[in-house]
Write an enzyme that holds these catalytic residues in place. Structure first.
Site, PDB file in Angstrom:
ATOM      1  N   THR A  27       0.857  -1.187   0.000  1.00 19.12           N
ATOM      2  CA  THR A  27       0.000   0.000   0.000  1.00 19.12           C
ATOM      3  C   THR A  27       0.891   1.234   0.000  1.00 19.12           C
ATOM      4  OG1 THR A  27      -0.103   0.262   2.412  1.00 19.12           O
ATOM      5  CG2 THR A  27      -1.699  -1.252   1.394  1.00 19.12           C
ATOM      6  N   VAL A  82       7.040  -2.322   7.640  1.00 15.80           N
ATOM      7  CA  VAL A  82       7.063  -0.860   7.684  1.00 15.80           C
ATOM      8  C   VAL A  82       7.741  -0.348   6.421  1.00 15.80           C
ATOM      9  CG1 VAL A  82       7.824   1.181   8.943  1.00 15.80           C
ATOM     10  CG2 VAL A  82       7.146  -0.882  10.206  1.00 15.80           C
ATOM     11  N   LYS A  83       6.987   0.406   5.642  1.00 19.62           N
ATOM     12  CA  LYS A  83       7.473   0.916   4.358  1.00 19.62           C
ATOM     13  C   LYS A  83       8.021   2.328   4.543  1.00 19.62           C
ATOM     14  CE  LYS A  83       5.788   1.027  -0.433  1.00 19.62           C
ATOM     15  NZ  LYS A  83       4.541   0.918  -1.253  1.00 19.62           N
ATOM     16  N   ILE A  84       9.270   2.525   4.129  1.00 21.71           N
ATOM     17  CA  ILE A  84       9.992   3.761   4.404  1.00 21.71           C
ATOM     18  C   ILE A  84      10.577   4.312   3.101  1.00 21.71           C
ATOM     19  CG2 ILE A  84      12.058   4.676   5.546  1.00 21.71           C
ATOM     20  CD1 ILE A  84      11.465   2.825   7.870  1.00 21.71           C
TER      21      ILE A  84
END
Length: 214
Positions: A27, A82-84
């Site tokens: 997402t 966790v998308k960074i």
């Protein structure tokens, strides 16, 4: 090669999952905003539907803020990643989260050297954007080839997640190169199942079946 669906639309995700096409989900703030729902609520809903990894993106750009968001997102479910975003502050956050056993996905990667830094930081996944490179008259798939060679040269465990998929050829090329994962919009997933000769063959079989005696 694993297939992730690039979507925050739970109905779309359910449809793809029922067909066996969903090993995970990615997402981003743009996709979540389209749902009209709270970010946390969207991620909870997706994690309840999908057993594989679900990438949930932070919306901060400083290390401390990214870490704070990352800890909150990681609490939602064991399969949250966790998308960074790719930046120096982000890499500091990735290294710290990885040291604490929290899975991470570094997004908006456009060069092999950026990908190398992501692997050195210990990210779980790295997301190169092939479609956006194609948009500026650059061969996006050459980036995937370079990344695959570099990661294999040094046995990095970070998985290559090909993003910004625009059409089935991107998926085919990713598979031939040896990418670990592709994240695909639902409409492109549907295109993978289609072929005009298949449709023609089905129509012919149905026509011939009507000639069989009862």
């Amino acid at each position: 090669m694993q297939f992730y669906i690039d979507s925050a639309d739970i109905e779309e995700i359910r449809q793809a999952n029922s067909r066996g096409w969903v090993d995970g989900v990615t997402t981003n703030p743009t996709l979540v905003a389209k749902t009209g729902k709270r970010h946390m609520d969207v991620i909870k809903e997706i994690c309840a539907e999908v057993k594989g990894l679900v990438s949930a993106e932070v919306i901060s750009t400083t290390t401390d803020a990214m870490l704070k968001e990352g800890y909150e997102l990681a609490k939602i479910a064991d399969n949250v990643v966790v998308k960074i975003p790719m930046c120096e502050e982000g890499l500091i956050a990735v290294k710290k989260l990885a040291a604490e056993g929290i899975k991470t996905n570094v997004t908006l990667v456009f060069s092999p050297l950026q990908a190398l830094l992501v692997a050195k930081a210990g990210a779980t996944l790295v997301s190169p954007f092939v479609g956006r490179l194609d948009d500026i008259a650059t061969d996006g798939m050459s980036l995937i080839s370079q990344m695959r060679q570099i990661f294999d040269n040094y046995d990095y465990q970070t998985q290559i997640l090909v993003a910004s998929i625009r059409h089935p050829v991107h998926v085919l090329d990713s598979a031939l190169i040896g990418a670990d994962i592709v994240t695909i919009p639902f409409k492109v997933m549907q295109q993978l199942a289609q072929h005009p000769l298949t449709d023609k063959g089905i129509a012919q079989f149905l026509k011939d079946a009507q000639k069989m005696p009862n």
